[in-house]
Design a protein around this motif. Structure first.
Motif, short mmCIF file in Angstrom:
data_model
loop_
_atom_site.label_atom_id
_atom_site.label_comp_id
_atom_site.label_asym_id
_atom_site.label_seq_id
_atom_site.Cartn_x
_atom_site.Cartn_y
_atom_site.Cartn_z
N VAL A 6 0.84 -1.21 0.00
CA VAL A 6 0.00 0.00 0.00
C VAL A 6 0.87 1.26 0.00
N LEU A 7 1.89 1.28 0.85
CA LEU A 7 2.76 2.45 0.93
C LEU A 7 3.51 2.67 -0.39
N THR A 8 3.97 1.57 -1.01
CA THR A 8 4.65 1.68 -2.30
C THR A 8 3.73 2.26 -3.36
N ALA A 9 2.47 1.81 -3.36
CA ALA A 9 1.50 2.33 -4.33
C ALA A 9 1.28 3.83 -4.13
N ILE A 10 1.19 4.25 -2.87
CA ILE A 10 1.00 5.68 -2.57
C ILE A 10 2.19 6.50 -3.08
N PHE A 11 3.40 6.00 -2.80
CA PHE A 11 4.60 6.71 -3.24
C PHE A 11 4.68 6.78 -4.76
N LEU A 12 4.37 5.68 -5.44
CA LEU A 12 4.45 5.66 -6.90
C LEU A 12 3.49 6.66 -7.52
N VAL A 13 2.28 6.73 -6.99
CA VAL A 13 1.30 7.69 -7.50
C VAL A 13 1.79 9.12 -7.26
N ALA A 14 2.29 9.37 -6.04
CA ALA A 14 2.73 10.73 -5.68
C ALA A 14 3.94 11.17 -6.52
N PHE A 15 4.86 10.25 -6.77
CA PHE A 15 6.10 10.62 -7.43
C PHE A 15 6.02 10.60 -8.95
N LEU A 16 5.17 9.73 -9.51
CA LEU A 16 5.19 9.51 -10.95
C LEU A 16 4.17 10.31 -11.73
N ILE A 17 3.22 10.95 -11.06
CA ILE A 17 2.25 11.77 -11.80
C ILE A 17 3.01 12.89 -12.53
N PRO A 18 2.54 13.29 -13.70
CA PRO A 18 3.28 14.26 -14.53
C PRO A 18 3.68 15.54 -13.81
N ASP A 19 2.81 16.09 -12.98
CA ASP A 19 3.10 17.36 -12.31
C ASP A 19 3.54 17.17 -10.87
N SER A 20 4.15 16.04 -10.57
CA SER A 20 4.56 15.75 -9.19
C SER A 20 5.53 16.81 -8.68
N PRO A 21 5.28 17.34 -7.48
CA PRO A 21 6.19 18.33 -6.90
C PRO A 21 7.55 17.73 -6.53
N TRP A 22 7.67 16.40 -6.61
CA TRP A 22 8.95 15.75 -6.29
C TRP A 22 9.86 15.63 -7.52
N ARG A 23 9.39 16.14 -8.68
CA ARG A 23 10.23 16.17 -9.88
C ARG A 23 11.08 17.45 -9.87
N ASN A 24 12.16 17.43 -10.65
CA ASN A 24 12.97 18.65 -10.76
C ASN A 24 12.40 19.58 -11.83
N GLU A 25 13.08 20.67 -12.08
CA GLU A 25 12.56 21.67 -13.02
C GLU A 25 12.42 21.13 -14.44
N ASP A 26 13.20 20.10 -14.78
CA ASP A 26 13.12 19.50 -16.11
C ASP A 26 12.08 18.39 -16.20
N GLY A 27 11.38 18.14 -15.08
CA GLY A 27 10.36 17.10 -15.07
C GLY A 27 10.90 15.71 -14.77
N GLY A 28 12.20 15.62 -14.43
CA GLY A 28 12.79 14.31 -14.12
C GLY A 28 13.20 14.21 -12.67
N PHE A 29 14.04 13.23 -12.38
CA PHE A 29 14.47 12.98 -11.00
C PHE A 29 15.99 13.04 -10.82
N LEU A 30 16.73 12.96 -11.94
CA LEU A 30 18.18 12.93 -11.86
C LEU A 30 18.78 14.14 -12.57
N PRO A 31 19.94 14.63 -12.13
CA PRO A 31 20.74 14.14 -10.99
C PRO A 31 20.28 14.67 -9.64
N LYS A 32 19.45 15.75 -9.67
CA LYS A 32 18.93 16.30 -8.42
C LYS A 32 17.42 16.48 -8.54
N SER A 33 16.73 16.29 -7.45
CA SER A 33 15.29 16.50 -7.43
C SER A 33 14.81 16.43 -5.98
#
Length: 529
Positions: A291-318
């Motif tokens: 359940v927790l993994t599903a919550i995290f995946l939804v939160a992190f992978l949605i297109p406008d996730s606030p956990w993405r960086n300015e380029d919309g990705g995760f690497l090298p910083k985010s």
């Protein structure tokens, strides 16, 4: 304990003489707090002498040279008196290690971690047991030092129940837990501790661009190492250790030893089979993890996730990579509470608070050490001593032509030798990291890679040094089967693990080096030119 069981036989062999020499030399070292106090004073004296001599050092790419500043000057004494508390509280490992420890406290003291290990042991067929013990032993560092007193007797228990030699399980479990202590498939408090120290020592090269180090910067390397080393440990237990014990005729049954009766609580903890409630708790933990993994995946992978960086990705910083501590804490807390509630080891908030408190109590020695350690590293960086050593050392390595993987192997060898005397990984990394992280950065290696190389040298030799306090604990365990065993006996039986672990682990690091594989999310090996 009887006289027979407590007296080791006379040791005159060359191995025993070497180990006795290691023990004598190690005993002359001050304990870690005093060691760093001495290093602080030495750094202060040397920095002052260099400051009076007008020493400056130029960092490649820096606009201005670094001027060495002395502690025992007006500026230095003012710096110390105004930043003493800041150097301690701001010590990076405290920021990451303490939250993770609070969470691991719930997972450990609720019984989740021990139950998970017993489940893996109890459901494995006899032929697979050595490999399960090897793998579980390697990843048991998630329980910190508790692994050394939980895994070996459990492994002996399941080995005996399966008709195999219990001493092979006992020794194999200890060897895997010790020689593979610095790696794990899960992010642990050790990852946070190492990452914090690595980050703090990079202050020796202000303005030098490197990739930030966090608790998962070595994760890909750790996962690979854990799986391979787990198999290697299992192979050694199965093909080398157990056949040798059988040839030597070592007892398969415990010998009655006066005063060695286990308490009812200890006997209960060492049961191999899980109760119905414990199985129910593990199921609850698995469901909560999904359940927790599903919550995290939804939160992190949605297109406008606030956990993405300015380029919309995760690497090298985010923001996602900066949230690693939160994610690790969330998993340990949620799974630990789910298990605890299902098994009734957690009945109220007070129970969870007590578990976290107990976990912090176990970490208090490090918190005390962090006071002097944080100030030592701060002085190392502020004075410019670290910069001078890094630049001078890097120039020396380049002048000698030792800048490729041979330099890394030499570094690993040095760490392995020091590990015989300084058993604390955090203390040794603070000393070595302060010198080698910036030095290796100057010859082109990311701090995360230097940290990964240190892991190889940090673990393998700690199962053959008499400075390891858990060797005495293991000696007490093995004397239940072999009353005449001594430290030399243990060392001889640990040696078959040390060399293969060292070689295989170095080869794994070499493969990452040659193929330039990422060590973790966003962390490579070579600095971009």
């Amino acid at each position: 304990m009887s006289k027979t069981a407590s007296t080791a036989p006379a040791t005159t062999g060359i191995t025993d003489k070497i180990l006795n020499g290691v023990e004598r030399a190690g005993n002359k070292l001050p304990e870690p707090f005093m060691l760093f106090l001495v290093l602080f004073a030495v750094t202060g004296i040397v920095s002052t002498a260099m400051a009076w001599s007008g020493v400056v050092v130029s960092v490649p790419g820096a606009e201005e040279p670094t001027v060495i500043k002395g502690l025992f000057t007006g500026e230095g004494l003012t710096w110390l008196t105004t930043t003493l508390g800041e150097n301690f509280i701001g010590f990076p490992p405290l920021v990451t290690v303490l939250p993770i420890l609070l969470a691991i406290g719930i997972a450990q003291h609720s019984g989740l971690l021990a139950a998970g290990i017993r489940k893996l042991f109890g459901t494995s067929p006899a032929w697979l047991l050595p490999y399960v013990v090897g793998f579980v032993g390697v990843i048991s560092s998630i329980m910190a030092d508790t692994a050394f007193v939980v895994v070996p007797p459990l492994a002996a228990l399941v080995f005996k129940a399966a008709g195999r030699h219990p001493v092979a399980g006992l020794l194999g479990g200890f060897a895997a837990a010790g020689a593979g202590y610095s790696t794990n498939i899960f992010p642990t408090s050790l990852d946070a501790l190492f990452a914090g120290i690595t980050t703090s020592v990079m202050g020796a090269l202000p303005g030098f661009e490197t990739t930030a180090v966090n608790p998962v910067s070595n994760w890909f390397f750790n996962i690979t190492s854990s799986i391979v080393l787990g198999f290697v440990a299992g192979f050694i237990i199965d093909k080398v250790l157990e056949p040798r014990l059988t040839r030597q005729g070592i007892n398969r049954d415990e010998v009655a030893v006066e005063g060695a009766a286990d308490s009812a609580e200890s006997a209960e903890q060492m049961r191999a089979a899980l109760t119905r409630e414990e199985n129910k708790g593990l199921l609850a933990a698995v469901i909560s993890a999904v359940v927790l993994t599903a919550i995290f995946l939804v939160a992190f992978l949605i297109p406008d996730s606030p956990w993405r960086n300015e380029d919309g990705g995760f690497l090298p910083k985010s923001p996602l990579l900066s949230s690693i501590v939160f994610i690790v804490v969330a998993y340990f807390v949620v799974l630990g509470l789910a298990y605890g509630i299902a098994t009734k080891t957690v009945r109220s908030t007070r129970d969870a608070v007590d578990m976290m408190t107990e976990s912090l109590k176990e970490m208090l020695p490090f918190v005390v050490l962090a006071f002097v350690l944080g100030n030592f590293i701060a002085l190392f960086n502020w004075s410019g001593i670290g910069t001078w050593i890094a630049v001078t050392g890097a120039a020396g390595l380049e002048g000698a032509g030792l800048t490729g993987f041979p330099a890394v192997i030499a570094f690993i060898l040095l760490a392995s030798c020091l590990n015989l005397f300084i058993i604390s990984g955090s203390a040794m990394w603070a000393i070595m990291g302060a010198v080698f992280v910036p030095m290796f950065a100057l010859i082109g290696y990311e701090p995360a890679f230097t940290q990964a190389a240190f892991r190889v040298g940090d673990s393998a030799t700690q199962v053959i040094t008499p400075m390891n306090p858990y060797m005495i604990v293991l000696l007490g365990m093995i004397r239940k089967y072999e009353p005449g065993a001594g430290l030399g006996t243990l060392m001889a039986r640990m040696l078959p693990f040390v060399v293969p672990f060292w070689i295989v682990w170095t080869v794994i690091l070499g493969a990452f080096f040659v193929f330039d594989l990422p060590l973790g999310p966003g962390n490579g090996i070579f600095l971009e030119k």
